[in-house]
Design a protein around this motif. Structure first.
Motif, PDB file in Angstrom:
ATOM      1  N   ASN A 141      30.333 -25.551  98.672  1.00 38.44           N
ATOM      2  CA  ASN A 141      30.846 -25.943  99.986  1.00 38.44           C
ATOM      3  C   ASN A 141      29.911 -26.983 100.604  1.00 38.44           C
ATOM      4  OD1 ASN A 141      28.612 -24.550 100.967  1.00 38.44           O
ATOM      5  ND2 ASN A 141      29.794 -22.812 101.749  1.00 38.44           N
ATOM      6  N   GLU A 145      26.460 -24.140  99.077  1.00 39.57           N
ATOM      7  CA  GLU A 145      26.565 -22.747  98.656  1.00 39.57           C
ATOM      8  C   GLU A 145      27.686 -22.639  97.629  1.00 39.57           C
ATOM      9  OE1 GLU A 145      25.309 -20.916 103.037  1.00 39.57           O
ATOM     10  OE2 GLU A 145      27.390 -20.785 102.306  1.00 39.57           O
ATOM     11  N   ILE A 147      30.827 -21.207  96.122  1.00 43.05           N
ATOM     12  CA  ILE A 147      31.948 -20.431  96.661  1.00 43.05           C
ATOM     13  C   ILE A 147      32.950 -20.041  95.578  1.00 43.05           C
ATOM     14  CG2 ILE A 147      31.773 -21.341  98.996  1.00 43.05           C
ATOM     15  CD1 ILE A 147      34.005 -23.323  98.274  1.00 43.05           C
ATOM     16  N   GLU A 148      32.767 -20.583  94.366  1.00 43.79           N
ATOM     17  CA  GLU A 148      33.703 -20.250  93.303  1.00 43.79           C
ATOM     18  C   GLU A 148      33.085 -20.598  91.954  1.00 43.79           C
ATOM     19  OE1 GLU A 148      38.406 -21.116  92.086  1.00 43.79           O
ATOM     20  OE2 GLU A 148      37.550 -21.940  93.937  1.00 43.79           O
ATOM     21  N   MET A 202      30.689 -12.588  96.288  1.00 41.38           N
ATOM     22  CA  MET A 202      31.017 -13.753  97.122  1.00 41.38           C
ATOM     23  C   MET A 202      32.050 -13.395  98.181  1.00 41.38           C
ATOM     24  SD  MET A 202      31.248 -16.841  94.339  1.00 41.38           S
ATOM     25  CE  MET A 202      29.806 -17.420  93.437  1.00 41.38           C
TER      26      MET A 202
END
Length: 333
Positions: A141, A145, A147-148, A202
């Motif tokens: 992001n 960070e 995120i996936e 997450m």
């Protein structure tokens, strides 16, 4: 460490792949020591997840205990009796899954220098790659960070490939999520995967950051292991922190072209060795030229011209002869 290393046969038929020496040290020994350098903090315990005791026997266990002890840590030995995936392998070490921890797959070598982000709940180590569509990559992001996690993306997500080394500020959180995965019998390809546990972390707001390594060297098959051996020799020569040629090497009318690793009681006679050659203890090389190759212990090489070769322990090879006996999965090219 529980896998059989089938892609590295025949070398992994007699020696578990993580214990095959590269540049003079077993792969897993180098990996653990390199991770310790990056962490820059004391290590209390090293937990090893092994396979069948008939394959990973007492000699393997003793070598791993010695490795942990060299870092001032205790060794814990666990067994994965079925190949049920990375998540299942990690949960085989369930009693050790508490507090800060690193999880790593034992067929990878790294060179890295970075500080762990104190704000992160977890760090996934990555390497920038030219062809991210061939790897599992992280999606970031605006705050960098993770995120996936995306496996072999068809459209560009990022060029940060996951290399199989993870840091958790509290690995007990991952343990809880993997236990849910096991209880709910959530599998991919019949295996329980670490990524499913990470994705649940997450989803609950745990912060994942990247730690980018400078070099990521695989030891998955013969060709890439020979390449990794050469890279590691270059690094060790530049570092100047290891004795690469043993004082007991006997040299007669021979030349060593650095960088090379040459073990104890090796005999070189009428030979040109290097660059990028590793030779294990007790090997004899006569009337030969060897470069870009990995040769293990107590082997005899005569009348040979070797390049990009990987030769195991207790081998006899004479290039003047055409009647040969070669074991399963061997290759002559």
């Amino acid at each position: 460490m529980a896998g059989r290393g089938s892609r590295l046969r025949p070398h992994s038929l007699t020696v578990p792949k993580p214990l095959i020496p590269v540049a003079g040290q077993p792969i897993v020994h180098r990996l653990v020591k390199d991770i310790a350098k990056v962490l820059k903090q004391p290590i209390d315990e090293v937990a090893f997840v092994l396979g069948d005791p008939a394959w990973f026997g007492d000699d393997v266990v003793e070598s791993l205990k010695a490795l942990a002890n060299s870092l001032g840590a205790k060794a814990s030995i666990y067994r994965q009796d079925q190949p049920l995936g990375t998540g299942h392998a990690i949960m085989c070490a369930k009693p050790s899954l508490s507090g800060p921890a690193v999880i790593a797959y034992a067929d990878t070598l790294i060179r890295a220098e970075f500080d762990l982000d104190p704000l992160a709940d977890s760090v996934i180590w990555t390497k920038q790659v030219q062809n991210p569509e061939a790897y599992g990559v992280v999606k970031l992001n605006a705050n960098n960070e993770i995120i996936e996690l995306v496996e072999k993306p068809e459209t560009f997500v990022s060029n940060q490939a996951v290399i199989g080394i993870y840091y958790f500020k509290n690995v007990g959180v991952l343990k809880d999520k993997l236990q849910e995965i096991l209880d709910e019998n959530i599998t991919n390809g019949g295996e329980y995967q670490i990524n499913d546990g990470i994705k649940r972390m997450m989803a609950e707001g745990n912060v994942f950051k990247t730690g980018t390594v400078d070099e990521w060297m695989d030891c998955g098959n013969k060709a890439i292991t020979v390449e990794t051996n050469g890279k590691m020799l270059d690094f060790l020569k530049a570092d100047g922190d290891e004795l690469l040629v043993a004082s007991s090497v006997k040299i007669e009318n021979s030349q060593i072209i650095e960088p090379c690793f040459i073990g104890d009681n090796v005999v070189l006679k009428n030979a040109t060795i290097g660059p990028h050659v590793s030779i294990g203890n007790g090997t004899i090389i006569e009337n030969a030229t060897v470069k870009n190759s990995l040769i293990q212990t107590n082997t005899s090489i005569k009348n040979a011209n070797l390049d990009n070769a990987m030769i195991g322990n207790h081998v006899k090879y004479d290039g003047n002869f055409t009647s040969v006996s070669i074991g399963d999965y061997s290759v002559l090219e």
